[in-house]
Design an enzyme around this catalytic site. Sequence first.
Site, mmCIF file in Angstrom:
data_model
loop_
_atom_site.group_PDB
_atom_site.id
_atom_site.type_symbol
_atom_site.label_atom_id
_atom_site.label_comp_id
_atom_site.label_asym_id
_atom_site.label_seq_id
_atom_site.Cartn_x
_atom_site.Cartn_y
_atom_site.Cartn_z
ATOM 1 N N THR A 169 36.230 48.555 47.075
ATOM 2 C CA THR A 169 35.209 47.202 48.051
ATOM 3 C C THR A 169 33.932 47.255 46.396
ATOM 4 O OG1 THR A 169 35.626 47.185 49.710
ATOM 5 C CG2 THR A 169 33.491 46.873 49.678
ATOM 6 N N HIS A 194 42.091 47.452 44.104
ATOM 7 C CA HIS A 194 42.094 46.280 45.341
ATOM 8 C C HIS A 194 41.579 45.155 45.653
ATOM 9 C CE1 HIS A 194 42.280 50.317 47.604
ATOM 10 N NE2 HIS A 194 43.837 50.365 47.741
#
Length: 358
Positions: A169, A194
């Site tokens: 994130t 990710h």
Amino acid sequence: MSIKVLICDDSAASRLLLRRVIDAQPDMTVVGVAADALIAREMIKTLEPDVLTLDVEMPHMDGLDFLARLMRLRPMPVVMISAFTGEDSDVSIRALELGAVDVLGKPDARSPGALAAYAAEVCDKIRAARAAHVHRPRRADVAAPVATAGAAASARAAQGRIVCIGASTGGTEAIREVLVRLPPHCPPVLIVQHMPEMFTGAFAKRLDSLSQLRVKEAEHGERVEPGCAYLAPGHSHLLLKRHGLAYHCELSGADPVNRHRPSVDVLFHSAAEQAGRAALGVLLTGMGKDGAQGLLAMQRSGAWTIAQDQASCVVYGMPREAAAIGAVSEVSPLTEVAQRIMGRLAGNTGGAVLKQGV
């Protein structure tokens, strides 16, 4: 305290699905739903949500325009949830550059199991957004590369070295910040971020346009070269493999690790095994613990490791977990990570290392 979520989406079906998913969680609740950005703007003023989920294609004002205005006037955690496709996945990269914490596609016709997995992903991203440290986005200008005394000597000293970077994130902008500051003679860089598979190609192209390095999605079996960065595609783990005197990328469809594929831990463990002290491990902003154990393995194999500091992280999760288990050799503000990498490469060859280009 329950996370207050505002849903902004012009699709009644999407609003209903998201509301059911979110309200089913014990730690979050939907405080309002809006069919367009103008309605959402007024609801934000009165309801003061913790997180906004935002569609892209909407009447009156599209999601990207609204996001840009919102982040300029009232920065808050935003998760973009839209029908992104491979053809328009650059929209997702633009949303992240404008300040969205994360992006997520909408579910298609899915099996109940796939829908449950999608619901879990939505909620994970909302929780990460709530924990995010949101700033007004900076312009995505190309930073000057790190100045190194004696570039040729630095390049020779860095022969055979490998830089491995992991992030989650907030990582798209963090990775950009690091790569645009690395000089063209930098050793090969392997990256795990990710990110869903429909976005990684667009992300690699965006980084390639900004960096002096050649940035691309990693391909199975390709040889890694200095001056290049290889991004794990969103559908596969990325591993470093040594073949004779050269390093290669290996892609794997093995089960997710720490609920992620690609996983930072998978890359870092392979670097520890294949490169040892010739590798450098870099762990940037992200929710969760992926990468912590792999970074520890790298450190124990003799690699130098660095983690982004809390103040500059969007979410201080992965670096914190790594620091807690003693896996971090050094902590650095994001704007100094590239300088620390190049300084380490110039000042410490890491002992016996492989020679690239042999």
